[in-house]
Design an enzyme around this catalytic site. Structure first.
Site, PDB file in Angstrom:
ATOM      1  N   ASN A  13      20.979 -23.744   3.872  1.00  0.00           N
ATOM      2  CA  ASN A  13      21.409 -22.831   4.646  1.00  0.00           C
ATOM      3  C   ASN A  13      21.161 -22.930   6.011  1.00  0.00           C
ATOM      4  O   ASN A  13      19.975 -22.755   6.530  1.00  0.00           O
ATOM      5  CB  ASN A  13      20.802 -21.373   3.931  1.00  0.00           C
ATOM      6  CG  ASN A  13      21.298 -20.195   4.940  1.00  0.00           C
ATOM      7  OD1 ASN A  13      22.319 -20.336   5.928  1.00  0.00           O
ATOM      8  ND2 ASN A  13      20.732 -19.096   5.076  1.00  0.00           N
ATOM      9  N   LYS A  15      22.298 -21.366   8.677  1.00  0.00           N
ATOM     10  CA  LYS A  15      22.332 -20.183   9.442  1.00  0.00           C
ATOM     11  C   LYS A  15      23.112 -20.487  10.727  1.00  0.00           C
ATOM     12  O   LYS A  15      23.860 -21.129  10.681  1.00  0.00           O
ATOM     13  CB  LYS A  15      20.846 -19.486   9.690  1.00  0.00           C
ATOM     14  CG  LYS A  15      19.959 -19.686   8.448  1.00  0.00           C
ATOM     15  CD  LYS A  15      18.686 -18.816   8.646  1.00  0.00           C
ATOM     16  CE  LYS A  15      17.956 -18.922   7.221  1.00  0.00           C
ATOM     17  NZ  LYS A  15      16.946 -18.319   7.193  1.00  0.00           N
ATOM     18  N   HIS A  99      22.622 -12.521   1.863  1.00  0.00           N
ATOM     19  CA  HIS A  99      21.659 -13.063   2.325  1.00  0.00           C
ATOM     20  C   HIS A  99      20.806 -11.978   3.091  1.00  0.00           C
ATOM     21  O   HIS A  99      21.285 -11.050   3.730  1.00  0.00           O
ATOM     22  CB  HIS A  99      22.159 -14.025   3.352  1.00  0.00           C
ATOM     23  CG  HIS A  99      20.680 -14.947   3.830  1.00  0.00           C
ATOM     24  ND1 HIS A  99      19.817 -14.510   4.743  1.00  0.00           N
ATOM     25  CD2 HIS A  99      20.029 -16.000   3.146  1.00  0.00           C
ATOM     26  CE1 HIS A  99      19.008 -15.176   5.055  1.00  0.00           C
ATOM     27  NE2 HIS A  99      18.932 -16.086   4.162  1.00  0.00           N
ATOM     28  N   GLU A 101      19.259 -11.692   5.631  1.00  0.00           N
ATOM     29  CA  GLU A 101      19.554 -11.492   7.271  1.00  0.00           C
ATOM     30  C   GLU A 101      20.857 -10.757   7.269  1.00  0.00           C
ATOM     31  O   GLU A 101      20.950  -9.733   8.149  1.00  0.00           O
ATOM     32  CB  GLU A 101      19.593 -12.930   8.095  1.00  0.00           C
ATOM     33  CG  GLU A 101      18.454 -13.582   8.209  1.00  0.00           C
ATOM     34  CD  GLU A 101      18.319 -14.811   8.033  1.00  0.00           C
ATOM     35  OE1 GLU A 101      19.451 -15.481   8.072  1.00  0.00           O
ATOM     36  OE2 GLU A 101      17.202 -15.409   7.739  1.00  0.00           O
ATOM     37  N   GLU A 171      15.006 -14.560  -2.929  1.00  0.00           N
ATOM     38  CA  GLU A 171      14.439 -14.821  -1.708  1.00  0.00           C
ATOM     39  C   GLU A 171      13.603 -13.433  -1.254  1.00  0.00           C
ATOM     40  O   GLU A 171      14.164 -12.554  -0.589  1.00  0.00           O
ATOM     41  CB  GLU A 171      15.482 -15.092  -0.645  1.00  0.00           C
ATOM     42  CG  GLU A 171      16.263 -16.444  -0.974  1.00  0.00           C
ATOM     43  CD  GLU A 171      16.851 -16.846   0.072  1.00  0.00           C
ATOM     44  OE1 GLU A 171      16.607 -18.131   0.509  1.00  0.00           O
ATOM     45  OE2 GLU A 171      17.668 -16.418   1.054  1.00  0.00           O
ATOM     46  N   GLY A 177      11.666 -17.903   6.704  1.00  0.00           N
ATOM     47  CA  GLY A 177      11.344 -18.442   7.993  1.00  0.00           C
ATOM     48  C   GLY A 177       9.980 -17.909   8.587  1.00  0.00           C
ATOM     49  O   GLY A 177       9.869 -18.140   9.810  1.00  0.00           O
ATOM     50  N   SER A 217      10.491 -20.335   2.879  1.00  0.00           N
ATOM     51  CA  SER A 217       9.712 -21.488   3.214  1.00  0.00           C
ATOM     52  C   SER A 217       9.480 -22.519   2.414  1.00  0.00           C
ATOM     53  O   SER A 217       8.494 -23.015   2.353  1.00  0.00           O
ATOM     54  CB  SER A 217       8.393 -20.642   3.851  1.00  0.00           C
ATOM     55  OG  SER A 217       8.573 -19.866   5.000  1.00  0.00           O
ATOM     56  N   GLY A 238      16.340 -23.121   4.046  1.00  0.00           N
ATOM     57  CA  GLY A 238      16.715 -22.645   5.578  1.00  0.00           C
ATOM     58  C   GLY A 238      16.295 -23.740   6.568  1.00  0.00           C
ATOM     59  O   GLY A 238      16.905 -24.911   6.437  1.00  0.00           O
ATOM     60  N   GLY A 239      15.091 -23.721   7.193  1.00  0.00           N
ATOM     61  CA  GLY A 239      14.652 -24.488   8.261  1.00  0.00           C
ATOM     62  C   GLY A 239      14.491 -25.871   7.988  1.00  0.00           C
ATOM     63  O   GLY A 239      14.971 -26.682   8.787  1.00  0.00           O
TER      64      GLY A 239
HETATM   65  P1  PGA Z   1      13.690 -20.596   5.044  1.00  0.00           P
HETATM   66  O1  PGA Z   1      15.194 -19.710   4.953  1.00  0.00           O
HETATM   67  O2  PGA Z   1      13.764 -21.839   4.293  1.00  0.00           O
HETATM   68  O3  PGA Z   1      14.009 -21.077   6.591  1.00  0.00           O
HETATM   69  O4  PGA Z   1      12.662 -19.681   4.959  1.00  0.00           O
HETATM   70  C1  PGA Z   1      15.581 -19.546   3.680  1.00  0.00           C
HETATM   71  C2  PGA Z   1      16.626 -18.786   3.731  1.00  0.00           C
HETATM   72  O5  PGA Z   1      16.763 -17.838   4.595  1.00  0.00           O
HETATM   73  O6  PGA Z   1      17.526 -19.146   2.955  1.00  0.00           O
END
Ligand code: PGA
Length: 256
Positions: A13, A15, A99, A101, A171, A177, A217, A238-239
């Protein structure tokens, strides 16, 4: 080696990150490393403005390309929103819905989720429906209740025959994050609760077709142990999905 009934699904993802050139580079690199995609499914969820270019590069490979959100109407006065048919038109074959966010930064209410999941399926987009508790909810022992509420609202309009096209991502909001991953025990517990709910909702046979991913994470150095948790069918990253050198070892979690 754990026995898997469902094909592992590793999703990145992005973002609101990367730019056009770096997005295309990353797609090219990952595409080149994927093979025939028979043993795992890999997809990127891309800012909608880059979808057409990214899906053009991914074409002809098993790499999936998806949007990060949608609105459930086909058209109309919804400034700033993207319709499911528009995602299809620029080459997306899947979409993220709910999601954390979207829920917590943009305050999307539970009531939208069922309509969004239905609209995605009706337009031939494969949804990953995200669920998960905040830290406050976990500390207040409300994790199971929150997961149940997210599942009930998201799958309000689901029929048994939709099951094979549905993916859920667990999640925990506090792990996204933050560098803080849920413990293997917490992940196992949540995944068991989610699967139990799915079995009750669509029956065992259909529920067996639904994949449940973990996100929050995930990195190269914890991907393998998380994939080893019973009931974890894949990862939403994500990251660590923003660069080939951090994402490739996650896709290849079992080759190291
Ligand atoms: P992250 O994000 O791996 O950066 O924690 C995961 C996500 O929001 O899908």
């Amino acid at each position: 080696m754990i026995h898997r009934v469902r094909k592992p699904y590793i999703a990145g993802n992005w973002k609101m990150n990367l730019d056009r050139a770096r997005s295309l580079d990353l797609i090219k690199t990952v595409k080149g490393r994927l093979g025939d995609g028979n043993d795992r499914e890999v997809a990127f969820f891309v800012p909608s403005i880059y979808l057409a270019d990214v899906s053009a590069v991914a074409q002809g490979s098993p790499l999936g390309v998806g949007g990060q959100n949608l609105w459930f109407e086909a058209n109309g006065a919804f400034t700033g929103e993207v319709a499911p048919r528009m995602l299809r038109e620029v080459g997306a074959d899947r979409v993220l819905i709910g999601h954390s966010e979207r829920r917590h930064v943009f305050h999307e209410p539970d009531e939208w989720m069922g309509k969004k999941v239905r609209a995605a399926l009706d337009c031939d987009l494969l949804p990953i429906y995200c669920v998960g508790e905040t830290l406050e909810e976990r500390k207040g022992n409300r994790t199971d209740r929150v997961l149940k509420r997210h599942l009930e609202t998201g799958f309000e309009k689901i029929r048994v025959e939709d099951a094979h096209r549905l993916t859920i991502a667990y999640e925990p909001v506090w792990a996204i994050g933050t560098g803080e991953t849920a413990t293997l025990e917490q992940i196992g517990q949540a995944h068991r609760a989610i699967r139990k709910w799915c079995v009750q909702r669509v029956g065992e046979e259909a529920a067996n077709l639904m994949r449940v991913l973990y996100g929050g994470s995930v990195k190269a150095d914890n991907a393998k142990e998380i994939m080893g948790v019973d009931g974890v069918d894949g990862l939403l990253v994500g990251g660590a999905s923003l660069q080939a050198d951090t994402f490739l070892p996650i896709i290849e979690y079992d080759l190291r």
